[in-house]
Design a protein around this motif. Sequence first.
Motif, PDB file in Angstrom:
ATOM      1  N   GLN A 112     -38.683 -45.538 -37.434  1.00  0.00           N
ATOM      2  CA  GLN A 112     -37.343 -44.982 -37.221  1.00  0.00           C
ATOM      3  C   GLN A 112     -36.923 -45.184 -35.759  1.00  0.00           C
ATOM      4  O   GLN A 112     -35.800 -45.610 -35.469  1.00  0.00           O
ATOM      5  N   ILE A 113     -37.821 -44.872 -34.835  1.00  0.00           N
ATOM      6  CA  ILE A 113     -37.509 -45.010 -33.405  1.00  0.00           C
ATOM      7  C   ILE A 113     -37.254 -46.465 -33.045  1.00  0.00           C
ATOM      8  O   ILE A 113     -36.317 -46.779 -32.302  1.00  0.00           O
ATOM      9  N   MET A 114     -38.064 -47.371 -33.559  1.00  0.00           N
ATOM     10  CA  MET A 114     -37.872 -48.793 -33.241  1.00  0.00           C
ATOM     11  C   MET A 114     -36.531 -49.298 -33.765  1.00  0.00           C
ATOM     12  O   MET A 114     -35.839 -50.061 -33.089  1.00  0.00           O
ATOM     13  N   GLN A 115     -36.141 -48.880 -34.957  1.00  0.00           N
ATOM     14  CA  GLN A 115     -34.827 -49.269 -35.485  1.00  0.00           C
ATOM     15  C   GLN A 115     -33.722 -48.657 -34.638  1.00  0.00           C
ATOM     16  O   GLN A 115     -32.741 -49.322 -34.302  1.00  0.00           O
ATOM     17  N   GLY A 141     -45.158 -68.135 -29.954  1.00  0.00           N
ATOM     18  CA  GLY A 141     -44.243 -68.004 -28.835  1.00  0.00           C
ATOM     19  C   GLY A 141     -43.374 -66.760 -28.858  1.00  0.00           C
ATOM     20  O   GLY A 141     -42.574 -66.542 -27.952  1.00  0.00           O
ATOM     21  N   ALA A 142     -43.525 -65.929 -29.862  1.00  0.00           N
ATOM     22  CA  ALA A 142     -42.679 -64.748 -30.007  1.00  0.00           C
ATOM     23  C   ALA A 142     -43.114 -63.624 -29.069  1.00  0.00           C
ATOM     24  O   ALA A 142     -44.251 -63.563 -28.608  1.00  0.00           O
ATOM     25  N   SER A 143     -42.179 -62.724 -28.843  1.00  0.00           N
ATOM     26  CA  SER A 143     -42.447 -61.496 -28.098  1.00  0.00           C
ATOM     27  C   SER A 143     -42.325 -60.331 -29.069  1.00  0.00           C
ATOM     28  O   SER A 143     -41.269 -60.128 -29.670  1.00  0.00           O
ATOM     29  N   VAL A 144     -43.409 -59.581 -29.219  1.00  0.00           N
ATOM     30  CA  VAL A 144     -43.461 -58.454 -30.153  1.00  0.00           C
ATOM     31  C   VAL A 144     -43.552 -57.161 -29.351  1.00  0.00           C
ATOM     32  O   VAL A 144     -44.349 -57.065 -28.403  1.00  0.00           O
ATOM     33  N   THR A 145     -42.746 -56.190 -29.717  1.00  0.00           N
ATOM     34  CA  THR A 145     -42.818 -54.860 -29.111  1.00  0.00           C
ATOM     35  C   THR A 145     -43.070 -53.846 -30.207  1.00  0.00           C
ATOM     36  O   THR A 145     -42.343 -53.803 -31.205  1.00  0.00           O
ATOM     37  N   THR A 146     -44.093 -53.034 -30.014  1.00  0.00           N
ATOM     38  CA  THR A 146     -44.416 -51.956 -30.939  1.00  0.00           C
ATOM     39  C   THR A 146     -43.999 -50.638 -30.302  1.00  0.00           C
ATOM     40  O   THR A 146     -43.569 -50.589 -29.153  1.00  0.00           O
ATOM     41  N   SER A 151     -51.445 -66.721 -42.520  1.00  0.00           N
ATOM     42  CA  SER A 151     -50.622 -65.981 -43.479  1.00  0.00           C
ATOM     43  C   SER A 151     -50.813 -64.463 -43.357  1.00  0.00           C
ATOM     44  O   SER A 151     -50.167 -63.700 -44.082  1.00  0.00           O
ATOM     45  N   MET A 152     -51.661 -64.030 -42.427  1.00  0.00           N
ATOM     46  CA  MET A 152     -51.873 -62.587 -42.225  1.00  0.00           C
ATOM     47  C   MET A 152     -50.561 -61.932 -41.790  1.00  0.00           C
ATOM     48  O   MET A 152     -49.868 -62.442 -40.919  1.00  0.00           O
ATOM     49  N   PRO A 153     -50.229 -60.783 -42.368  1.00  0.00           N
ATOM     50  CA  PRO A 153     -49.057 -60.054 -41.897  1.00  0.00           C
ATOM     51  C   PRO A 153     -49.262 -59.531 -40.462  1.00  0.00           C
ATOM     52  O   PRO A 153     -50.365 -59.127 -40.088  1.00  0.00           O
ATOM     53  N   LEU A 154     -48.199 -59.549 -39.705  1.00  0.00           N
ATOM     54  CA  LEU A 154     -48.221 -59.026 -38.341  1.00  0.00           C
ATOM     55  C   LEU A 154     -48.772 -57.602 -38.305  1.00  0.00           C
ATOM     56  O   LEU A 154     -49.512 -57.235 -37.387  1.00  0.00           O
ATOM     57  N   LEU A 155     -48.431 -56.791 -39.276  1.00  0.00           N
ATOM     58  CA  LEU A 155     -48.896 -55.401 -39.322  1.00  0.00           C
ATOM     59  C   LEU A 155     -50.406 -55.299 -39.186  1.00  0.00           C
ATOM     60  O   LEU A 155     -50.925 -54.480 -38.419  1.00  0.00           O
ATOM     61  N   TRP A 156     -51.139 -56.137 -39.915  1.00  0.00           N
ATOM     62  CA  TRP A 156     -52.607 -56.043 -39.883  1.00  0.00           C
ATOM     63  C   TRP A 156     -53.161 -56.578 -38.566  1.00  0.00           C
ATOM     64  O   TRP A 156     -54.173 -56.079 -38.084  1.00  0.00           O
ATOM     65  N   TYR A 157     -52.520 -57.564 -38.003  1.00  0.00           N
ATOM     66  CA  TYR A 157     -52.931 -58.036 -36.677  1.00  0.00           C
ATOM     67  C   TYR A 157     -52.782 -56.908 -35.654  1.00  0.00           C
ATOM     68  O   TYR A 157     -53.703 -56.633 -34.882  1.00  0.00           O
ATOM     69  N   HIS A 164     -40.231 -54.746 -33.017  1.00  0.00           N
ATOM     70  CA  HIS A 164     -39.256 -55.722 -32.527  1.00  0.00           C
ATOM     71  C   HIS A 164     -39.941 -57.065 -32.347  1.00  0.00           C
ATOM     72  O   HIS A 164     -41.026 -57.124 -31.766  1.00  0.00           O
ATOM     73  N   VAL A 165     -39.311 -58.107 -32.823  1.00  0.00           N
ATOM     74  CA  VAL A 165     -39.744 -59.478 -32.560  1.00  0.00           C
ATOM     75  C   VAL A 165     -38.574 -60.168 -31.872  1.00  0.00           C
ATOM     76  O   VAL A 165     -37.480 -60.252 -32.436  1.00  0.00           O
ATOM     77  N   ASN A 166     -38.813 -60.565 -30.641  1.00  0.00           N
ATOM     78  CA  ASN A 166     -37.754 -61.165 -29.822  1.00  0.00           C
ATOM     79  C   ASN A 166     -36.517 -60.273 -29.777  1.00  0.00           C
ATOM     80  O   ASN A 166     -35.387 -60.735 -29.834  1.00  0.00           O
ATOM     81  N   GLY A 167     -36.755 -58.949 -29.709  1.00  0.00           N
ATOM     82  CA  GLY A 167     -35.684 -57.977 -29.574  1.00  0.00           C
ATOM     83  C   GLY A 167     -35.025 -57.528 -30.858  1.00  0.00           C
ATOM     84  O   GLY A 167     -34.184 -56.631 -30.839  1.00  0.00           O
ATOM     85  N   ALA A 168     -35.385 -58.114 -31.986  1.00  0.00           N
ATOM     86  CA  ALA A 168     -34.765 -57.749 -33.264  1.00  0.00           C
ATOM     87  C   ALA A 168     -35.758 -56.955 -34.112  1.00  0.00           C
ATOM     88  O   ALA A 168     -36.958 -57.244 -34.112  1.00  0.00           O
ATOM     89  N   PRO A 169     -35.272 -55.963 -34.863  1.00  0.00           N
ATOM     90  CA  PRO A 169     -36.179 -55.191 -35.719  1.00  0.00           C
ATOM     91  C   PRO A 169     -36.644 -56.030 -36.904  1.00  0.00           C
ATOM     92  O   PRO A 169     -35.835 -56.713 -37.536  1.00  0.00           O
ATOM     93  N   VAL A 170     -37.941 -55.993 -37.158  1.00  0.00           N
ATOM     94  CA  VAL A 170     -38.508 -56.687 -38.314  1.00  0.00           C
ATOM     95  C   VAL A 170     -39.528 -55.773 -38.977  1.00  0.00           C
ATOM     96  O   VAL A 170     -40.092 -54.888 -38.337  1.00  0.00           O
ATOM     97  N   ARG A 171     -39.769 -56.011 -40.230  1.00  0.00           N
ATOM     98  CA  ARG A 171     -40.782 -55.276 -40.978  1.00  0.00           C
ATOM     99  C   ARG A 171     -42.098 -56.045 -40.840  1.00  0.00           C
ATOM    100  O   ARG A 171     -42.245 -57.140 -41.363  1.00  0.00           O
ATOM    101  N   ALA A 172     -43.025 -55.466 -40.119  1.00  0.00           N
ATOM    102  CA  ALA A 172     -44.289 -56.137 -39.803  1.00  0.00           C
ATOM    103  C   ALA A 172     -45.151 -56.382 -41.029  1.00  0.00           C
ATOM    104  O   ALA A 172     -46.005 -57.264 -41.013  1.00  0.00           O
TER     105      ALA A 172
END
Length: 155
Positions: free
Chosen positions: A107-110, A71-76, A22-28, A53-61
């Motif tokens: 902002q840049i990621m969006q 199995g996801a691909s995350v780009t920071t 349940s840890m947020p991606l942000l803290w990981y 980006h998670v699998n190419g889509a913007p998400v709030r970490a």
Amino acid sequence: MSTAPITLTVNGSPRRFDGDPSMPLLWYLRDELALTGTKYGCGISQCGACTVHVNGAPVRACQRRMQTLAGASVTTIEGLHPDDAHPLQDAWRSIDVPQCGFCQSGQIMQAATLLARNANPTDADIDTAMNGHICRCGTYPRIRAAIKAAAERAR
């Protein structure tokens, strides 16, 4: 009861997460991988500072849980370009967009998602895509100018 490890890819590198699902991606990203370019802003998915980006889509970490990322691909921001030379990163520097800089990676990621979908955005396209990304310093005119400059450089 233990949970199975979560495997995912972060900035092109395979990763394994054995912690609390349940840890947020942000803290990981920040605490375990030391990828501190992604910022904690509000913690409730309202400001956009933590956008990745998670699998190419913007998400709030801050709100995306690790258990959803198998199995996801995350780009920071660190993985957007290997030399920090993505057209947006270049435009951000040449136009001197950041004031405090806190929100800028989100902002840049969006904006990167916008340009991947629309190579020639209008002001209205930019405003719609960037809606919900808060810049406390009010650099919105420079953000828009940088997005337009990056779009032009990429064409």
